[in-house]
Design an enzyme around this catalytic site. Structure first.
Site, short mmCIF file in Angstrom:
data_model
loop_
_atom_site.label_atom_id
_atom_site.label_comp_id
_atom_site.label_asym_id
_atom_site.label_seq_id
_atom_site.Cartn_x
_atom_site.Cartn_y
_atom_site.Cartn_z
N GLY A 184 -40.15 35.63 40.40
CA GLY A 184 -41.51 35.10 40.47
C GLY A 184 -42.05 34.86 39.06
O GLY A 184 -41.31 34.86 38.09
N LEU A 200 -43.74 36.64 36.97
CA LEU A 200 -43.73 37.70 35.95
C LEU A 200 -42.35 38.28 35.67
O LEU A 200 -42.09 38.83 34.61
CB LEU A 200 -44.67 38.85 36.38
CG LEU A 200 -46.13 38.47 36.62
CD1 LEU A 200 -46.92 39.68 37.10
CD2 LEU A 200 -46.76 37.90 35.35
N ASP A 202 -34.06 39.85 43.60
CA ASP A 202 -34.86 38.96 44.46
C ASP A 202 -33.97 38.58 45.64
O ASP A 202 -32.82 39.04 45.74
CB ASP A 202 -35.31 37.71 43.66
CG ASP A 202 -36.65 37.18 44.17
OD1 ASP A 202 -37.58 37.00 43.38
OD2 ASP A 202 -36.76 36.95 45.41
N ILE A 230 -36.78 43.45 50.09
CA ILE A 230 -37.62 44.64 50.17
C ILE A 230 -37.94 45.03 51.61
O ILE A 230 -38.55 46.06 51.86
CB ILE A 230 -38.95 44.46 49.38
CG1 ILE A 230 -39.56 43.10 49.65
CG2 ILE A 230 -38.72 44.56 47.89
CD1 ILE A 230 -40.93 43.19 50.12
N TYR A 256 -53.75 38.69 51.15
CA TYR A 256 -53.21 39.13 49.85
C TYR A 256 -54.07 40.26 49.30
O TYR A 256 -53.57 41.33 48.93
CB TYR A 256 -53.23 37.94 48.90
CG TYR A 256 -52.91 38.22 47.46
CD1 TYR A 256 -53.86 37.99 46.47
CD2 TYR A 256 -51.65 38.67 47.08
CE1 TYR A 256 -53.57 38.22 45.13
CE2 TYR A 256 -51.35 38.89 45.74
CZ TYR A 256 -52.31 38.66 44.78
OH TYR A 256 -52.03 38.87 43.45
C1 VAH Z 1 -53.39 34.44 42.70
N1 VAH Z 1 -52.33 34.40 40.49
O1 VAH Z 1 -54.07 33.52 42.31
C2 VAH Z 1 -52.61 35.23 41.65
C3 VAH Z 1 -53.44 36.37 41.18
C4 VAH Z 1 -55.52 36.99 40.17
C5 VAH Z 1 -54.86 35.95 40.89
O2 VAH Z 1 -53.43 37.41 42.06
O3 VAH Z 1 -53.31 34.74 43.85
#
Ligand code: VAH
Length: 313
Positions: free
Chosen positions: A9, A11, A32, A51, A139
């Protein structure tokens, strides 16, 4: 040995590079469920790791003698809203597996959280470390859950769980599926088309950080002796800006840049998020400080993106 999940991803690859420089190339294993490029394989050990496959993860931890887990696997905010059931599996069930492994094998585990772990009831300017968290994306919900699960395992079993809430991370590699992705895409479109069509309103202020600062905060935080940590979850940030502020800074270097604004469903996500992140506790407890401000970020990312587009300037 360190295992990075969700390693391909935004990072993962840069994180592996930094950790390998510090701890040795073969002590950092990227993993991954995506097939790696030759470049990834040449850079160091890579492993298939799903995972959602607890047994497979257990095997990886034991046979590679893993001590630390950096758990990046997750669907980000925008893509999560399009795949809620998958986000629940990856972001929540995946977290259960990883924190259970950390407990069983006494691993240090880092899980990133996000400005997205806050919602419309949270103070937005600034958003402190400890406040109301009622996010409206799966999320965000999954990341609050990750924070609570990690803290529970720490208090109940002594698991060394560590978590940083990151703002939008700006790198030459687009995150993919995030709400803050505009701040990466604009660099590519500025150089390729001289125009960027922004999916957020011009005055949408969001906390942001350069990937180099983001990963340095992770490295430093992971090396802090446990007794110095007053909490397991810290906000970190570097700056806040709006699309129009970013466009204005970029056009100093790319004068032909024009920008249009056509907000889409990501606007509602951004409108629930922090505008300014208060990271004073990270700065006080373990000496966090950022090094990239907006001017320096724009120069550095433009250079990186030009390199990717192999433009001569
Ligand atoms: C997103 N880049 O936009 C990610 C992050 C702070 C944003 O969690 O979902």
């Amino acid at each position: 040995r360190i295992l990075i999940t969700g390693g391909l991803g935004q990072l993962g690859t840069q994180c592996a590079k930094l950790l390998r420089a510090k701890y040795g190339r073969d002590n950092v294993i990227l993993s991954d469920i995506v097939k790696p490029s030759d470049e990834i394989i040449d850079a160091g050990p890579y492993l298939f790791a799903d995972i959602l496959d607890f047994k497979g993860l257990q095997k990886a931890v034991v046979s590679h003698r893993i001590d630390w887990i950096i758990h990046f696997s997750a669907l980000l905010s925008a893509i999560g809203e399009q795949n809620v059931s998958l986000a629940i599996r990856v972001n929540i069930e995946g977290m259960h597996n990883m924190v259970e492994l950390a407990k069983q094998y006494k691993l240090r585990i880092f899980v990133p959280s996000t400005i997205g772990a806050f919602g419309p009831d949270s103070p937005r300017n600034p958003t402190p470390n400890l406040t109301i968290q009622r996010p409206r994306t799966i999320y965000g919900v999954s990341k609050v859950h990750a924070e609570l699960m990690g803290e529970y395992y720490h208090h109940k079993f002594g698991t060394d769980f560590r978590c940083l809430r990151f703002p939008g991370v700006i790198s030459a590699d687009p995150p993919g599926g995030g709400t803050t992705d505009y701040a990466v895409a604009i660099f590519y479109d500025a150089l390729k088309k001289g125009h960027y069509n922004c999916y957020l309103k011009p005055d949408t202020m969001l906390p942001m950080i350069h990937i180099k600062d983001c990963l340095r905060s992770l490295m430093e935080f992971m090396a802090v002796p446990e007794e110095k940590l007053k909490r397991r979850v810290y906000n970190v940030t570097a700056m806040s800006f709006t699309p129009e502020e970013l466009a204005e800074k970029i056009s100093k270097h790319v004068p032909q840049l024009s920008i249009s604004y056509n907000p889409d469903s990501r606007q509602a996500i951004a409108d629930d998020w922090p505008q300014v992140f208060d990271d004073s506790e990270a700065r006080a407890d373990w000496g966090w400080k950022h090094e990239y401000d907006l001017d320096r970020l724009v120069v550095d990312i433009l250079k990186e993106v030009r390199g990717r587009l192999n433009m001569k300037h």
